[in-house]
Design a protein around this motif. Structure first.
Motif, short mmCIF file in Angstrom:
data_model
loop_
_atom_site.label_atom_id
_atom_site.label_comp_id
_atom_site.label_asym_id
_atom_site.label_seq_id
_atom_site.Cartn_x
_atom_site.Cartn_y
_atom_site.Cartn_z
N ARG A 104 0.83 -1.20 0.00
CA ARG A 104 0.00 0.00 0.00
C ARG A 104 0.87 1.25 0.00
N VAL A 105 0.54 2.18 -0.87
CA VAL A 105 1.20 3.49 -0.91
C VAL A 105 0.12 4.56 -0.81
N ASN A 106 0.47 5.67 -0.21
CA ASN A 106 -0.45 6.80 -0.15
C ASN A 106 -0.10 7.80 -1.24
N ASP A 107 -0.87 8.87 -1.28
CA ASP A 107 -0.68 9.84 -2.36
C ASP A 107 0.68 10.53 -2.29
N GLN A 108 1.28 10.60 -1.10
CA GLN A 108 2.57 11.26 -0.96
C GLN A 108 3.74 10.34 -1.33
N GLN A 109 3.47 9.08 -1.61
CA GLN A 109 4.54 8.13 -1.90
C GLN A 109 4.56 7.71 -3.36
N SER A 110 3.98 8.51 -4.23
CA SER A 110 3.94 8.16 -5.65
C SER A 110 5.34 8.06 -6.25
N ASP A 111 6.29 8.85 -5.74
CA ASP A 111 7.65 8.80 -6.28
C ASP A 111 8.30 7.44 -6.07
N LEU A 112 7.85 6.71 -5.01
CA LEU A 112 8.42 5.40 -4.76
C LEU A 112 8.10 4.44 -5.91
N LEU A 113 6.91 4.57 -6.49
CA LEU A 113 6.57 3.71 -7.62
C LEU A 113 7.46 3.99 -8.81
N ASN A 114 7.76 5.26 -9.05
CA ASN A 114 8.64 5.60 -10.16
C ASN A 114 10.06 5.07 -9.91
N THR A 115 10.50 5.14 -8.64
CA THR A 115 11.83 4.61 -8.31
C THR A 115 11.88 3.10 -8.51
N LEU A 116 10.82 2.42 -8.07
CA LEU A 116 10.76 0.97 -8.27
C LEU A 116 10.77 0.63 -9.75
N ALA A 117 10.00 1.36 -10.54
CA ALA A 117 9.95 1.10 -11.97
C ALA A 117 11.30 1.34 -12.62
N SER A 118 12.04 2.33 -12.11
CA SER A 118 13.36 2.63 -12.68
C SER A 118 14.40 1.60 -12.26
N ASN A 119 14.36 1.18 -10.99
CA ASN A 119 15.36 0.23 -10.50
C ASN A 119 15.08 -1.20 -10.95
N TYR A 120 13.80 -1.50 -11.18
CA TYR A 120 13.42 -2.86 -11.59
C TYR A 120 12.54 -2.77 -12.83
N PRO A 121 13.12 -2.48 -13.98
CA PRO A 121 12.31 -2.23 -15.19
C PRO A 121 11.55 -3.47 -15.66
N THR A 122 11.98 -4.66 -15.29
CA THR A 122 11.29 -5.86 -15.76
C THR A 122 10.13 -6.25 -14.86
N VAL A 123 9.98 -5.58 -13.73
CA VAL A 123 8.88 -5.86 -12.80
C VAL A 123 7.68 -5.01 -13.20
N SER A 124 6.54 -5.63 -13.32
CA SER A 124 5.31 -4.92 -13.66
C SER A 124 4.64 -4.45 -12.37
N VAL A 125 4.49 -3.15 -12.24
CA VAL A 125 3.84 -2.56 -11.07
C VAL A 125 2.43 -2.14 -11.47
N LEU A 126 1.43 -2.71 -10.80
CA LEU A 126 0.03 -2.45 -11.12
C LEU A 126 -0.54 -1.50 -10.08
N ASP A 127 -0.78 -0.27 -10.48
CA ASP A 127 -1.29 0.77 -9.58
C ASP A 127 -2.82 0.73 -9.59
N LEU A 128 -3.40 0.30 -8.47
CA LEU A 128 -4.86 0.16 -8.38
C LEU A 128 -5.49 1.25 -7.53
N ARG A 129 -4.77 2.35 -7.29
CA ARG A 129 -5.29 3.36 -6.39
C ARG A 129 -6.58 4.00 -6.91
N MET A 130 -6.63 4.29 -8.20
CA MET A 130 -7.83 4.91 -8.75
C MET A 130 -9.02 3.96 -8.63
#
Length: 823
Positions: free
Chosen positions: A665-691
């Protein structure tokens, strides 16, 4: 002419008499009961109609249409469409998106210019303008893809084999799904651009969706003409994803609440009608002694009832409109600006139900009243009744109305049958309790009260049953509402996971989880995932691959085993293995083992008739293996946590290649963490279900508030009816109190006797109602809503206290009025 003139003179007389009867209190209780029935039925059915319309609208908005055909093969839409139905088409497939700075696997949704048919698609262009449809040549990206691919609006993106210019970003997509594996970062294009990007190739995994919008009858016609293959199914607001569960439960609860309120009002009407008939016996006897005919008496009574109905309809509809507005007022922030219309159905239903209920409620006691003997002017006598009278056929009307209105609502029938069974038991328990109370010595007033209760057992049983049933129905309405809201709160709590990370390589798993823990993100356990199929149960094989099996094989398979059509056998499933089962899964049968075992989800086990000890065969990557069922689990699919149909012991599956899955779980203030994860692990698919989670929470909040307000109205109506019953019962004691005073009883002694009598009845009613409510709620929760049942100890104290409190409020004023003339 003389007869007509006499008739004209009689009519105003009858009307004036009827109005005087209402004004002086003889018919006001009947008028009040009828007004309450009309008002409650109108208000509740109007609001139920609106809320159901809103729920259906929300559900259909989540579908983007009124009805959707999901298929793995293309369908000729022209054969299904008609001039009365609007259609749209969507093609889904996965492909790679390439930019100058990155690449990402995306889910392409190719739609036509009419999509969506329901709901709101919000697309924001570079000039901040808002678009609601996808035109040819346009490319719209979900928000996360801009950071993952390091692109901006206006850049060129290579999608598959073609290039398209990014038109803007997807702010809101109406389609809703609880399946995290279907939430790959999405792009929207027009159907006409599929060929340009080479999206459909031989062997591609393609999913087609065909959208329909029109009247319910036209949609039903389409469903009847379409013969589905095993790879096709219809989606409606009731069965699309996991949202259909709570939508259907909400609808059932709304209907149940309405029926229970009508039952309480009907009980009050029956008792008030009986009370009115008993108070008019002397008047009827006097008229008969003066030569009045039965025809004259019927005309006298029916004209009074006609006036009562006219007043009740006016007052009831006025109150109904007011109640419906008051019910909607707290929900203004949640309800849509354009509310669904209620039509004439609530008006017709309220008037018809009032008529059908009042026919036997008024007809039977009035018939006995007309047949009363003229001797009642001298001495009260029992009205002779035959074993069977045609007037009892009037009971057919409410029975027919109940069957027509309730229909196949299993929850309501379970409640009614449970109540009927309980009434007999409650009567016996009440009489036994009163017999036991006689052994307690609390003074002469207490003894006199018990003597009064035992002397009028029929009337006491009626009062006790009416009060008990009313309290029980109040408890059922409130408890069911709490059970549903608790289930929904547990299903999707405020801290539910809203991001899934899948395709984590084994060598990345420890570092990935460590990064989440370092940033103090709430996460699930990591689950290894491999994809495979269930191919046999106890050596009985399934032909799940329709394309590779002959028509004869499929026919044989379907005739021998109807479960081969189950969706879980027609596609690859996600398998996992673990040393221990997830804590959010409950083992209901069997015990988790350590070797050669598999735990099966209860739903698929029920559909496929899988039992403990069955031997199942699976394939992964073309390799077949076996496992024995050692446990069956209850899984809540709506809680947005990692869940699986089959969980294996490690020795069965760990030798197969797998990737890892974790939710957090991430809150609205932690959106940058998703971008960091996507950058550090480009082969991992991150599914953002917040909306999606936000939309589900909003829908749940709206339905929850609706249920709360409806339950509040049901409880308020029930309390008013209980107080009416108590006032009616106490007012019948005038003659008896006068007799006590004549014999020398003091005001204090009479008041104490009444307090004891009604206190005993209230205490017994509260205790027995608590027992009955637990039974009915347990039956509905377990058999109807299929939820776990727990006892409600607070109710065991609350209902008796409530009953005694109501008796105190009503008796305090009523007893004073009864004693006032005797000062």
């Amino acid at each position: 002419m003389q007869s007509d003139s006499l008739s004209m003179k009689k009519r105003p007389f009858f009307l004036r008499w009827a109005w005087r009867e209402i004004r002086q209190g003889q018919l006001w209780l009947v008028t009040l009961a009828l007004s309450l029935i009309i008002a409650c039925v109108f208000a509740l059915s109007a609001l139920v109609s609106r809320v159901e319309g809103i729920i259906v609208s929300q559900g259909r908005s989540a579908l983007a249409a009124d009805m959707v055909l999901k298929s793995s093969q293309a369908v000729d839409l022209q054969k299904l469409s008609t001039n009365k139905v609007t259609t749209s088409q969507q093609t889904r497939f996965g492909t790679m998106a390439f930019s100058d700075n990155g690449m990402q696997l995306v889910s392409v949704k190719a739609v036509d210019a009419k999509f969506p048919l329901r709901g709101d698609l919000r697309l924001q262009a570079s000039d901040q303008s808002m678009h609601h449809h996808v035109n040819p040549g346009e490319l719209w990206l979900s928000e996360r893809l801009f950071s993952l691919l390091d692109v901006k609006v206006g850049d060129t993106l290579m999608l598959g084999d073609g290039e398209l210019t990014i038109s803007g970003r997807i702010l809101e997509d109406p389609e809703l799904s609880f399946n995290p594996f279907s939430q790959m970062p999405a792009v929207l294009i027009n159907n006409q651009d599929i060929a340009a990007i080479g999206g459909i190739q031989e062997g591609s995994r393609i999913s087609y969706r065909y959208y329909f919008s029109g009247s319910d009858s036209d949609l039903a016609d389409i469903r009847e003409t379409m013969k589905l293959t095993p790879s096709q199914r219809w989606l409606t607001e009731n069965d699309a994803g996991r949202s259909g569960d709570f939508i259907e439960r909400a609808r059932q609860y709304l209907s149940l609440t309405l029926v229970l309120v009508v039952l309480m009002a009907s009980a009050t009407l029956v008792l008030t009608c009986q009370h009115y008939a008993s108070t008019r016996i002397t008047s009827v006897a006097m008229m008969k002694s003066l030569g009045a005919s039965r025809r004259f008496l019927w005309r006298w009574l029916l004209q009074q009832i006609a006036v009562v109905f006219s007043v009740a309809i006016g007052v009831g509809l006025l109150l109904g409109f007011g109640l419906e507005w008051l019910l909607r007022y707290p929900l203004q922030q949640l309800l849509p600006d354009e509310l669904p219309t209620i039509g004439f159905a609530p008006l017709v239903i309220s008037l018809l139900l009032a008529l059908f209920i009042s026919l036997p409620a008024l007809g039977i006691p009035l018939s006995r009243l007309v047949n009363a003997s003229a001797m009642n002017t001298v001495q009260a006598t029992q009205t002779p009744t035959s074993k069977f009278s045609a007037i009892w056929l009037l009971l057919i009307f409410p029975v027919f109305a109940a069957v027509w209105w309730i229909g196949s609502n299993i929850f309501v029938w379970l409640t009614l049958l449970g109540m009927v069974a309980l009434l007999v038991l409650l009567a016996l328990v009440g009489l036994a309790a009163i017999a036991l109370l006689q052994k307690i010595k609390l003074g002469s007033a207490y003894a006199l009260a018990l003597s009064r209760v035992n002397r009028s057992k029929a009337k006491t049983a009626t009062q006790l049953a009416a009060l008990t049933c009313s309290l029980m129905l109040l408890a059922v309405i409130g408890l069911l509402r709490n059970e549903l809201l608790a289930d929904w709160k547990n299903t999707l709590p405020a801290d539910a996971p809203n991001v899934f990370a899948i395709n984590i390589a084994p060598e990345q798993q420890q570092a990935y989880l460590a990064y989440l823990d370092e940033n103090k993100l709430e996460r699930s356990e990591g689950y290894p995932v491999t994809r495979g199929r269930l191919v046999a149960i106890n050596e009985e094989r399934f032909y799940s691959n329709e394309e590779n099996s002959s028509e004869e094989q499929k026919a044989d398979s379907d005739s021998e085993n109807s479960r081969s059509r189950d969706e879980s056998l027609r596609r690859e499933l996600n398998f996992t293995w673990a040393k221990t089962l997830p804590t959010h899964n409950e083992v209901i049968v069997g015990k988790w083992g350590s070797s050669s075992g598999v735990s099966v989800e209860s739903g698929v086990a029920k559909r496929l008739n899988i039992a403990l000890g069955d031997k199942l065969a699976f394939t992964v990557g073309g390799l077949e293996f076996n496992a024995t069922v050692n446990s069956i689990r209850d899984v809540e699919w709506r809680n947005m946590k990692p869940n699986f149909y089959f969980i294996f012991t490690p020795d069965v599956l760990q030798s197969f290649p797998a990737t890892w899955l974790v939710s957090f779980r991430v809150n609205d203030q932690q959106s940058d963490l998703l971008n960091t994860l996507a950058s550090n692990y480009p082969t991992v698919s991150v599914l953002d279900l917040r909306m999606m989670a936000t939309r589900i929470q909003a829908l749940l909040a709206q339905v929850s508030w609706s249920l709360t307000v409806l339950a509040g109205l049901g409880v308020l109506s029930g309390l008013l009816l209980i107080m009416t019953l108590l006032r009616l019962s106490i007012s019948e004691r005038q003659t008896e109190i006068q007799l006590y005073r004549t014999l020398g009883a003091s005001r204090k002694r009479i008041a104490a006797t009444l307090w004891f009598e009604y206190g005993i009845i209230a205490l017994l009613a509260g205790i027995i109602a608590a027992i009955g409510a637990e039974f009915v709620v347990g039956l509905l929760v377990v058999k109807g809503f299929e939820l776990p049942f727990t006892l409600h100890p607070f109710m065991w104290l609350g209902l008796p206290v409530l009953a005694i409190g109501l008796v105190y409020l009503v008796s305090r004023s009523q007893i004073k009025k009864l004693l006032l003339p005797l000062r």
